[in-house]
Design a protein around this motif. Sequence first.
Motif, PDB file in Angstrom:
ATOM      1  N   LEU A 174       0.834  -1.208   0.000  1.00  0.00           N
ATOM      2  CA  LEU A 174       0.000   0.000   0.000  1.00  0.00           C
ATOM      3  C   LEU A 174       0.867   1.255   0.000  1.00  0.00           C
ATOM      4  N   CYS A 175       1.869   1.283   0.859  1.00  0.00           N
ATOM      5  CA  CYS A 175       2.728   2.458   1.012  1.00  0.00           C
ATOM      6  C   CYS A 175       3.510   2.730  -0.266  1.00  0.00           C
ATOM      7  N   LEU A 176       4.103   1.708  -0.839  1.00  0.00           N
ATOM      8  CA  LEU A 176       4.911   1.894  -2.043  1.00  0.00           C
ATOM      9  C   LEU A 176       4.062   2.348  -3.219  1.00  0.00           C
ATOM     10  N   ARG A 177       2.862   1.814  -3.325  1.00  0.00           N
ATOM     11  CA  ARG A 177       1.964   2.238  -4.407  1.00  0.00           C
ATOM     12  C   ARG A 177       1.551   3.696  -4.234  1.00  0.00           C
ATOM     13  N   ARG A 178       1.325   4.119  -2.987  1.00  0.00           N
ATOM     14  CA  ARG A 178       0.982   5.530  -2.746  1.00  0.00           C
ATOM     15  C   ARG A 178       2.122   6.450  -3.182  1.00  0.00           C
TER      16      ARG A 178
END
Length: 309
Positions: A174-178
């Motif tokens: 989730l964090c990397l995609r954001r």
Amino acid sequence: MEPWHLLGIEPLGRGEIEGILRGARALRELLRGPTKKRSDLRGKTVINLFFENSTRTRVSFEMAAKILGADAINWSAAGSSQAKGETFLDTIRTLEAMRPDVLVIRHAASGAAELAARHVRCSVVNAGDGAHEHPTQALLDALTLQDHLGSLEGRRIAIVGDIAHSRVARSTSLCLRRLGASVVLCGPRTMLPAAPWEGVEMVSDLREALREADAIIALRIQLERISECLFSSAREYARYFGLSRRTLAWAKEGAFVLHPGPMNRGVEIEPEIADGGRSLVLHQVESGVAVRMAVLLRAAGKLEESIHG
């Protein structure tokens, strides 16, 4: 003022993630200096409640609090009234009645931190809840990758291992995609989620997952969350999904390797890779202290002030 909680990456927008990472990057310079002490959180109390075992997360939260001048109290289920039948909520309410400023909670049940946050007036930070989320791990992974790759926009990151039972896989993807990265998840079919995760690729072929990968995050098998046999042997798992000199050749030249720990050497990662020049494992540990310092300051409403003050 309403307390600020960090219960997962899901509620955070890109701006807030980048703000925490910016703060962590500045605070890390304090870690590298000769005097590791500030007074930003003097008079504040942080209670670390760990219902599961931990080394990196527990110690780094304690260090983060103490470096910033807070009083850090470490609580563990062993030797507590939990052994006498006290419920999770009664434990939380009891400790909250002592007026701490932050409760840092790790628990085997998904949603435990969110449940606590609904019943207390102080800030709650999720230090890992079951197979749900581990937000500070995701933030430290992102910080580590930014340090070595620069912007993550357009970067391809592979996460390999026991995806279905991993809170790290969920939060970090989730964090990397954001932050603009593309994420591919890889593991045995028995260790991939039954339903697809939005916006991520899922494969069970390691060669395909590592193709053009800028970095690979290896995950251990979550034996404590598995009640059935999901792979034939550790040797076979290492052959098909372990990171070795042979399998890393399938990634982009110079691709970095991360692992949240603890590592099972010879299973998901070979020792020569874990200790080699492309490994960022110890950099992740250092980043973890800085990220948790930033999170505690954010909970106190002092992150921007501490960076620019």
